[in-house]
Scaffold this active site. Structure first.
Site, PDB file in Angstrom:
ATOM      1  N   ALA A 215     -30.503  -4.933  25.547  1.00 44.37           N
ATOM      2  CA  ALA A 215     -29.644  -6.117  25.446  1.00 44.37           C
ATOM      3  C   ALA A 215     -29.433  -6.495  23.985  1.00 44.37           C
ATOM      4  O   ALA A 215     -28.315  -6.798  23.563  1.00 44.37           O
ATOM      5  CB  ALA A 215     -30.265  -7.281  26.209  1.00 44.37           C
TER       6      ALA A 215
ATOM      7  N   LEU B 178      -2.583  36.288  29.978  1.00 42.03           N
ATOM      8  CA  LEU B 178      -1.994  37.022  31.099  1.00 42.03           C
ATOM      9  C   LEU B 178      -0.585  37.488  30.768  1.00 42.03           C
ATOM     10  O   LEU B 178       0.143  36.819  30.040  1.00 42.03           O
ATOM     11  CB  LEU B 178      -1.928  36.109  32.333  1.00 42.03           C
ATOM     12  CG  LEU B 178      -3.260  35.653  32.909  1.00 42.03           C
ATOM     13  CD1 LEU B 178      -3.039  34.590  33.970  1.00 42.03           C
ATOM     14  CD2 LEU B 178      -4.012  36.841  33.509  1.00 42.03           C
TER      15      LEU B 178
ATOM     16  N   GLU C 162      -3.660  32.502  42.984  1.00 48.42           N
ATOM     17  CA  GLU C 162      -4.174  31.188  42.563  1.00 48.42           C
ATOM     18  C   GLU C 162      -3.079  30.412  41.844  1.00 48.42           C
ATOM     19  O   GLU C 162      -2.269  30.999  41.138  1.00 48.42           O
ATOM     20  CB  GLU C 162      -5.336  31.375  41.574  1.00 48.42           C
ATOM     21  CG  GLU C 162      -6.424  32.310  42.062  1.00 48.42           C
ATOM     22  CD  GLU C 162      -7.434  32.686  40.963  1.00 48.42           C
ATOM     23  OE1 GLU C 162      -7.281  32.203  39.815  1.00 48.42           O
ATOM     24  OE2 GLU C 162      -8.350  33.452  41.274  1.00 48.42           O
TER      25      GLU C 162
ATOM     26  N   LYS D 254      -1.467  28.520  38.866  1.00 46.95           N
ATOM     27  CA  LYS D 254      -1.724  28.616  37.423  1.00 46.95           C
ATOM     28  C   LYS D 254      -1.715  27.206  36.848  1.00 46.95           C
ATOM     29  O   LYS D 254      -0.661  26.574  36.730  1.00 46.95           O
ATOM     30  CB  LYS D 254      -0.662  29.487  36.752  1.00 46.95           C
ATOM     31  CG  LYS D 254      -0.939  29.726  35.282  1.00 46.95           C
ATOM     32  CD  LYS D 254       0.022  30.769  34.721  1.00 46.95           C
ATOM     33  CE  LYS D 254      -0.289  31.129  33.288  1.00 46.95           C
ATOM     34  NZ  LYS D 254      -0.143  30.019  32.358  1.00 46.95           N
TER      35      LYS D 254
ATOM     36  N   ASP E 241      -1.777  24.176  34.405  1.00 42.24           N
ATOM     37  CA  ASP E 241      -1.255  23.993  33.056  1.00 42.24           C
ATOM     38  C   ASP E 241      -2.150  23.036  32.270  1.00 42.24           C
ATOM     39  O   ASP E 241      -1.888  21.845  32.166  1.00 42.24           O
ATOM     40  CB  ASP E 241       0.179  23.437  33.141  1.00 42.24           C
ATOM     41  CG  ASP E 241       0.945  23.679  31.864  1.00 42.24           C
ATOM     42  OD1 ASP E 241       0.410  24.366  30.966  1.00 42.24           O
ATOM     43  OD2 ASP E 241       2.081  23.191  31.763  1.00 42.24           O
TER      44      ASP E 241
ATOM     45  N   GLU F 116      -9.998  26.037  33.769  1.00 40.87           N
ATOM     46  CA  GLU F 116      -9.001  25.214  33.110  1.00 40.87           C
ATOM     47  C   GLU F 116      -9.406  23.740  33.109  1.00 40.87           C
ATOM     48  O   GLU F 116      -9.730  23.180  34.157  1.00 40.87           O
ATOM     49  CB  GLU F 116      -7.665  25.385  33.859  1.00 40.87           C
ATOM     50  CG  GLU F 116      -6.460  25.083  33.034  1.00 40.87           C
ATOM     51  CD  GLU F 116      -6.009  26.279  32.176  1.00 40.87           C
ATOM     52  OE1 GLU F 116      -6.748  27.297  32.109  1.00 40.87           O
ATOM     53  OE2 GLU F 116      -4.938  26.186  31.563  1.00 40.87           O
TER      54      GLU F 116
ATOM     55  N   TYR G 143     -12.082  29.570  37.528  1.00 49.54           N
ATOM     56  CA  TYR G 143     -11.348  30.699  38.098  1.00 49.54           C
ATOM     57  C   TYR G 143     -11.689  32.053  37.475  1.00 49.54           C
ATOM     58  O   TYR G 143     -11.132  33.067  37.860  1.00 49.54           O
ATOM     59  CB  TYR G 143      -9.836  30.465  38.031  1.00 49.54           C
ATOM     60  CG  TYR G 143      -9.304  30.146  36.638  1.00 49.54           C
ATOM     61  CD1 TYR G 143      -9.366  31.085  35.611  1.00 49.54           C
ATOM     62  CD2 TYR G 143      -8.740  28.906  36.366  1.00 49.54           C
ATOM     63  CE1 TYR G 143      -8.891  30.800  34.346  1.00 49.54           C
ATOM     64  CE2 TYR G 143      -8.250  28.606  35.102  1.00 49.54           C
ATOM     65  CZ  TYR G 143      -8.331  29.560  34.093  1.00 49.54           C
ATOM     66  OH  TYR G 143      -7.864  29.262  32.856  1.00 49.54           O
TER      67      TYR G 143
ATOM     68  N   LYS H 288      -4.371  38.239  41.147  1.00 47.79           N
ATOM     69  CA  LYS H 288      -5.445  39.057  40.584  1.00 47.79           C
ATOM     70  C   LYS H 288      -5.883  40.064  41.630  1.00 47.79           C
ATOM     71  O   LYS H 288      -6.065  39.706  42.801  1.00 47.79           O
ATOM     72  CB  LYS H 288      -6.642  38.174  40.213  1.00 47.79           C
ATOM     73  CG  LYS H 288      -6.310  37.103  39.198  1.00 47.79           C
ATOM     74  CD  LYS H 288      -7.486  36.154  38.969  1.00 47.79           C
ATOM     75  CE  LYS H 288      -7.083  35.069  37.979  1.00 47.79           C
ATOM     76  NZ  LYS H 288      -8.121  34.031  37.839  1.00 47.79           N
TER      77      LYS H 288
ATOM     78  N   LYS I 275       5.556  33.104  36.700  1.00 46.45           N
ATOM     79  CA  LYS I 275       5.905  31.771  36.196  1.00 46.45           C
ATOM     80  C   LYS I 275       7.010  31.124  37.028  1.00 46.45           C
ATOM     81  O   LYS I 275       7.889  31.807  37.545  1.00 46.45           O
ATOM     82  CB  LYS I 275       6.393  31.880  34.743  1.00 46.45           C
ATOM     83  CG  LYS I 275       5.372  32.470  33.793  1.00 46.45           C
ATOM     84  CD  LYS I 275       4.260  31.515  33.470  1.00 46.45           C
ATOM     85  CE  LYS I 275       4.664  30.486  32.469  1.00 46.45           C
ATOM     86  NZ  LYS I 275       4.313  30.819  31.103  1.00 46.45           N
TER      87      LYS I 275
ATOM     88  N   CYS J 224      22.596  -1.637  14.155  1.00 50.96           N
ATOM     89  CA  CYS J 224      21.439  -1.707  15.046  1.00 50.96           C
ATOM     90  C   CYS J 224      21.803  -2.504  16.302  1.00 50.96           C
ATOM     91  O   CYS J 224      22.263  -3.641  16.195  1.00 50.96           O
ATOM     92  CB  CYS J 224      20.276  -2.367  14.322  1.00 50.96           C
ATOM     93  SG  CYS J 224      18.905  -2.774  15.401  1.00 50.96           S
TER      94      CYS J 224
ATOM     95  N   CYS K 169      19.856  -6.003  16.460  1.00 54.25           N
ATOM     96  CA  CYS K 169      20.069  -7.146  15.562  1.00 54.25           C
ATOM     97  C   CYS K 169      21.401  -7.105  14.830  1.00 54.25           C
ATOM     98  O   CYS K 169      21.736  -8.046  14.114  1.00 54.25           O
ATOM     99  CB  CYS K 169      18.927  -7.247  14.553  1.00 54.25           C
ATOM    100  SG  CYS K 169      18.956  -5.955  13.311  1.00 54.25           S
TER     101      CYS K 169
ATOM    102  N   CYS L  89      17.427   1.139  11.341  1.00 52.81           N
ATOM    103  CA  CYS L  89      17.925  -0.216  11.148  1.00 52.81           C
ATOM    104  C   CYS L  89      17.412  -0.747   9.813  1.00 52.81           C
ATOM    105  O   CYS L  89      16.255  -0.544   9.467  1.00 52.81           O
ATOM    106  CB  CYS L  89      17.418  -1.092  12.294  1.00 52.81           C
ATOM    107  SG  CYS L  89      17.614  -2.837  11.986  1.00 52.81           S
TER     108      CYS L  89
ATOM    109  N   CYS M 112      15.121  -8.097  12.666  1.00 55.73           N
ATOM    110  CA  CYS M 112      15.354  -7.282  13.859  1.00 55.73           C
ATOM    111  C   CYS M 112      14.270  -7.539  14.913  1.00 55.73           C
ATOM    112  O   CYS M 112      13.097  -7.318  14.640  1.00 55.73           O
ATOM    113  CB  CYS M 112      15.374  -5.809  13.486  1.00 55.73           C
ATOM    114  SG  CYS M 112      15.700  -4.751  14.894  1.00 55.73           S
TER     115      CYS M 112
END
Ligand code: IVH
Length: 725
Positions: free
Chosen positions: A44, A93, A126, A128, A130, A189, A241, A305, A329, A423, A426, A447, A453
């Site tokens: 504490a 791969l 499997e 893939k 990302d 992954e 994997y 695979k 892909k 802009c 403003c 701007c 602004c």
């Protein structure tokens, strides 16, 4: 420590000292707790120290130390990640983009193995994922080291960060060596779910930090933090994997390995499927393509695979990829829709960002109605016109892009888009800067209405009150936001008007506090707040009183700080000082900037280049800024700069050389100052040199000075000599 001051009473100096002491104390407690397992104080009491540190830092963010305990939790993070050489390289791969590529892959495998077309050949299919791959080394079942892929042969040691991921078991389930091999590297992954990604970006935005473009980047950014507590604060996931070094393999197929991973305590992607034929493999691909949008995490294809590990061994590798696997892909998700409008959004720094407003369309399961158009040139290059039918694409990134225009579908009379030069927030001029060296225009238009602004206001006001500008104590970011939202504060002059309406100021701030505390209570599931006590009310009154007093204390200000506070683009503390020393009085500065010869005059100032001069001119050319400046000058009194001495200056007529790294000023600034005192500044040391000012790491010039017997002084000596110390 007895009778500690409350944080809001601390002066900056006291805060600085206390932060230094806290950094030291907390580090000592950390060392005792983590390193020696011998804590001196209760948990504490330790938490109290950290809280105090945090509270002081929240009030004085500029004083946050590089070694502040708030940067870390527990043991000291390494300065840089150590390198890890992969005992078994981490491969990548080969890609397949269509069914034919997949058929080629299968044929290649069969041919290599001398396998007839009708011999059964099973594949593991499997998703893939990302994310980013990681290798986890277990010795006698214990997680001992985790590394990134790096270049495949050598990665970075991110063990501490990976330990914070709950999907990564710290100890494998099962007995060594019957179930768990003595050494096994499990690979897979690290990724971030869509939900966590959205939440993280929301937090980043709230804390004024950059947002991530996609879940992959944010997973990578999270795992490569030097401070593991940051990784821990972001919910990351892991799918196993593959594997690297192993003293013994527990299975003879890819499928069997994955089952074993599960038994050890890993997560294995539940969609993984063992396929007996090439047709089944393609069926899997089409199913995943459909499922993709609803998975809750990104996949960018599927991986096939060869299932049998003996066959995998026989197939081996070509350069950096295995012959036994291929990544099929997904095509980038594209769709056609109509561009309804182009919206220009103004960022906090004044950048005008074009956003395509689209007729809503579903791309890969996500409804899209906005897309980025990047900038003016990009719109021109693609010749995107309002009303056009466009092809949009989501390629991993959250914000879709416009790939191209379908010109055949262009409505008659559609006009080329004209990017605004005002802009939209403003009405001030928006300009593209020209790079001094390359002569190229900046891709972004900005701007110039810095002071007025609304899109930039909060940021500007924050800068205005900051330490090197008006330095208004107790006027923090949240106070500014609250007052801005309540329409009390739009521009700098308003800050000084606040002192004439303390009751209203108190009411707005109190309301905001009540709102925040009600929100907090609701979040924590607590009930209504009780009415404020007399004491609390008095406390609030005192706060307003203090705030008013600190604003009043800054009604008089030096010209250099004043110029810095204006937040003119490219004009920071150093340039502001150069300007102040040149113009001496605010009236002279404004008058010169409004005259025809403004740029010429700015160009005579040593240390001010074309880009900066243009920016200053742009600022004054904007009538909105001029008016805001006049309103401000009604509220404050800008003190003229003391005229630099030339006669009687200790360095008049002397030749001075600056060398090494100066800490209190830039080289340019030192030169300008010396020249304003009548000295001649030279770049090389000769017999004619009168004085060498040597900063840190001074080298050859210093030895030459000694050779010629020239007087050498350090930076502090110089400042003392010219009376700036
Ligand atoms: S196997 C020797 N399986 O894709 C084979 N990789 O493009 C090693 N990836 O670097 C990789 N999901 O980061 C494999 N189910 C999966 C995967 C997968 C994602 C990533 C991995 C690899 C990259 C190759």
């Amino acid at each position: 420590m007895s009778a500690k001051k409350t944080v809001d009473k601390l002066t900056a100096d006291e805060a600085k000292k206390e932060l230094a002491r806290l950094a030291e104390d907390i580090a000592e407690h950390d060392r005792r707790y983590h390193g020696e397992d011998a804590p001196l104080i209760s948990d504490a009491a330790y938490d109290e120290l950290r809280k105090r540190n945090e509270a002081i830092e929240a009030r004085f963010p500029k004083l946050i130390r590089p070694d502040s305990p708030s940067h870390r939790v527990g043991a000291k993070p390494s300065e840089k990640f150590a390198k890890v050489v992969h005992a078994v390289p981490m491969l990548s791969l080969d890609n397949a983009f269509d069914d034919e590529d997949v058929a080629d892959f299968v044929a290649r495998v069969r041919r290599f193995l001398g396998m007839k077309d009708d011999t059964p050949l099973a594949f593991n299919a499997e998703p893939k994922i990302d994310g980013l791959s990681a290798s986890l080394r277990y010795e006698d079942g214990l997680f001992v080291q985790g590394a990134t892929r790096g270049d495949g042969s050598e990665g970075e040691d991110i063990t501490a960060n990976l330990r914070t991921i709950k999907d990564i078991p710290l100890r494998l389930e099962g007995k060594v060596p019957n179930v768990v091999p003595g050494v096994i590297e499990v690979r897979g992954e690290v990724y971030m779910s869509h939900k966590e990604f959205a939440a993280l970006n929301k937090r980043q935005e709230k804390e004024d930090k950059p947002v991530y473009a996609n879940p992959r980047n944010s997973a990578a950014g999270s795992v490569r933090q030097l401070d593991p507590s940051i990784t821990a604060s972001r919910a990351l996931n892991f799918f196993a994997y593959a594997w690297g070094e192993a003293s013994k393999l527990p299975a003879d197929s890819q499928w069997g390995m994955l089952q074993q991973f599960k038994a050890w305590g890993f997560r294995v992607n539940p969609l993984t499927r063992r396929c007996e034929t090439a047709e089944e493999v393609l069926k899997f691909y089409r199913e995943m393509e459909k499922k993709r949008a609803s998975l809750g995490y990104d996949i960018d294809g599927v991986v096939y695979k060869v299932d049998d590990l003996d066959l995998q061994r026989r197939l081996g590798f070509v350069s950096r990829s295995p012959r036994w696997a291929v990544a099929h892909k997904f095509a980038a998700e594209q769709a056609e829709t109509v561009l309804l409008d182009i919206d220009i959004q103004v960022g906090r720094t004044g950048k005008l960002a074009p956003v395509a407003k689209l007729k809503p369309v579903t791309v890969g399961g996500v409804v899209v109605q906005n897309a980025t158009l990047h900038n003016e040139d990009e719109i021109a290059r693609k010749d995107v016109r309002i009303g056009d039918t466009v092809v949009i694409q989501r390629a991993g990134d959250v914000i879709p892009q416009i790939v191209r225009v379908i010109e055949d579908k262009r409505p008659r009379g559609a006009k080329a888009y004209k990017f605004p030069d005002k802009c939209p927030a403003c009405g001030s001029h928006a300009v593209r800067e020209v790079d001094e060296k390359t002569g190229k225009e900046d891709v972004d238009r900005r701007c110039t209405g810095g002071l007025i602004c609304p899109a930039q206001a909060v940021e500007r006001l924050r800068h205005f009150v900051s330490r090197l500008a008006f330095d208004i104590e107790g006027f923090g970011g949240t106070t500014i936001e609250t007052l801005f939202e309540a329409d009390f504060l739009k521009e700098p002059a308003d800050i000084f008007k606040l002192t004439r309406r303390p009751e209203e100021l108190g009411r707005v701030l109190a309301e905001k506090r009540a709102e925040q505390s009600a929100e907090r209570r609701a979040r924590e599931g607590k009930g209504e707040v009780k009415a404020k006590s007399k004491k609390e009310e008095e406390g609030e009154g005192k706060l307003v009183e203090n705030l008013v007093a600190s604003i009043e204390a800054r009604r008089e200000i030096g010209l250099d700080r004043f110029i810095n506070a204006l937040g003119i683009r490219h004009v920071g503390e150093t340039t502001a000082r150069l300007l102040a020393r040149h113009f001496l009085k605010i009236d002279a500065f404004i008058e010169a900037m409004e005259g025809k010869g403004a740029l010429e005059e700015l160009n005579t100032i040593e240390g001010i280049g074309d880009v900066v001069a243009e920016a200053i001119k742009d600022f004054f050319d904007e009538p909105h800024n001029r008016k805001a400046l006049d309103r401000l000058l009604k509220e404050v009194d800008v003190k003229p700069m003391a005229k630099p001495k030339t006669s009687g200056s200790p360095v008049v007529g002397k030749t001075v050389v600056f060398t090494g790294t100066l800490e209190k000023m830039t080289r340019q600034e030192a030169k300008a100052r010396a020249e304003s005192l009548g000295a001649k500044v030279s770049g090389s040391v000769s017999q004619k040199t009168d004085l060498v000012v040597a900063g840190h790491g001074a080298g050859s010039k210093l030895s030459e000075a000694q050779k010629f017997g020239v007087q050498v002084i350090d930076e502090d000596g110089w400042l003392k000599l010219i009376g700036d110390a």
